[in-house]
Write a protein that holds these residues in place. Structure first.
Motif, PDB file in Angstrom:
ATOM      1  N   ASN A  44       0.853  -1.183   0.000  1.00  0.00           N
ATOM      2  CA  ASN A  44       0.000   0.000   0.000  1.00  0.00           C
ATOM      3  C   ASN A  44       0.893   1.238   0.000  1.00  0.00           C
ATOM      4  O   ASN A  44       1.724   1.406   0.893  1.00  0.00           O
ATOM      5  N   PRO A  45       0.747   2.108  -1.014  1.00  0.00           N
ATOM      6  CA  PRO A  45       1.689   3.223  -1.153  1.00  0.00           C
ATOM      7  C   PRO A  45       1.711   4.192   0.041  1.00  0.00           C
ATOM      8  O   PRO A  45       2.724   4.846   0.278  1.00  0.00           O
ATOM      9  N   ASN A  66       7.178   1.318   7.881  1.00  0.00           N
ATOM     10  CA  ASN A  66       7.190   2.184   9.066  1.00  0.00           C
ATOM     11  C   ASN A  66       5.803   2.313   9.688  1.00  0.00           C
ATOM     12  O   ASN A  66       5.659   2.438  10.901  1.00  0.00           O
ATOM     13  N   TYR A  67       4.804   2.278   8.839  1.00  0.00           N
ATOM     14  CA  TYR A  67       3.413   2.363   9.279  1.00  0.00           C
ATOM     15  C   TYR A  67       3.075   1.151  10.158  1.00  0.00           C
ATOM     16  O   TYR A  67       2.521   1.294  11.248  1.00  0.00           O
ATOM     17  N   VAL A  68       3.462  -0.035   9.684  1.00  0.00           N
ATOM     18  CA  VAL A  68       3.206  -1.272  10.439  1.00  0.00           C
ATOM     19  C   VAL A  68       3.939  -1.215  11.781  1.00  0.00           C
ATOM     20  O   VAL A  68       3.363  -1.497  12.837  1.00  0.00           O
TER      21      VAL A  68
END
Ligand code: HEC
Length: 155
Positions: free
Chosen positions: A81-82, A87-89
């Motif tokens: 997912n762009p 880092n989001y995870v």
């Protein structure tokens, strides 16, 4: 009469032998073909990530390919997912949010989870289509993979 009967028995034996032989060959092909190639090859790091995924019950709230608990979102394609990705995870794992607990993982463990989710992502898309609402009120379906039966390339 007797000769005829023994001929018949002989024929029956041949038919049964052919059927048994065919059955064995058929089973050999059914149980030996293909399955080992279908399983995605996971790296050691990704396997450790999968174990963390299972032991920490991520799957009780999240789904992969729509399978799992439904408190949190499906994570099949989170890595590609762009606007999400690694880092989001890690951010979610570090701090938790609302009904997701935070996990005190080491950097190595977070990388293992990420490696697992990356390996899952490479196996395909879920859901395999995107529904786009048109101004005229109709919904246009764009399939994401060429494996879909009604593949329509994205415009
Ligand atoms: C008790 C339920 C629960 C467990 C267990 C849980 N999560 Fe979550 N998780 C959630 C919820 C609910 C959200 C959505 C939070 C929001 O967006 O407000 C979420 C969001 C996320 C997101 C962001 C998803 C997105 O698309 O925005 C990631 C990544 C994530 N979780 C990873 C994990 C991992 C990895 C584990 C296991 C180590 C885990 N979660 C365990 C409930 C849980």
């Amino acid at each position: 009469m007797k000769i005829k009967e023994s001929k018949k028995k002989h024929q029956n034996r041949i038919v049964i032998s052919v059927l048994v032989f065919t059955f064995i060959i058929y089973n050999y092909f059914v149980y030996s073909s293909g399955t080992e190639n279908l399983a995605p090859k996971l790296s050691k790091e990704a396997i450790s990530g999968q174990i963390l995924w299972q032991e920490n019950n991520c799957w009780t709230c999240h789904q992969l390919y729509g399978l799992g608990g439904y408190l949190g979102p499906d994570l099949t394609n989170i890595m590609s997912n762009p606007v999400k990705g690694e880092n989001y995870v890690k951010g979610f794992i570090n701090s938790g949010v609302k009904s997701m607990p935070k996990f005190n993982f080491t950097e190595k463990e977070k990388n293992q989870i990420v490696a697992f989710l990356r390996a899952v992502d490479k196996t395909g898309y879920f859901p395999d289509y995107q529904a786009n609402l048109q101004p005229n009120g109709w919904v246009e379906i764009n399939y994401k993979s060429a494996n879909s039966t009604n593949y329509q390339p994205k415009k």
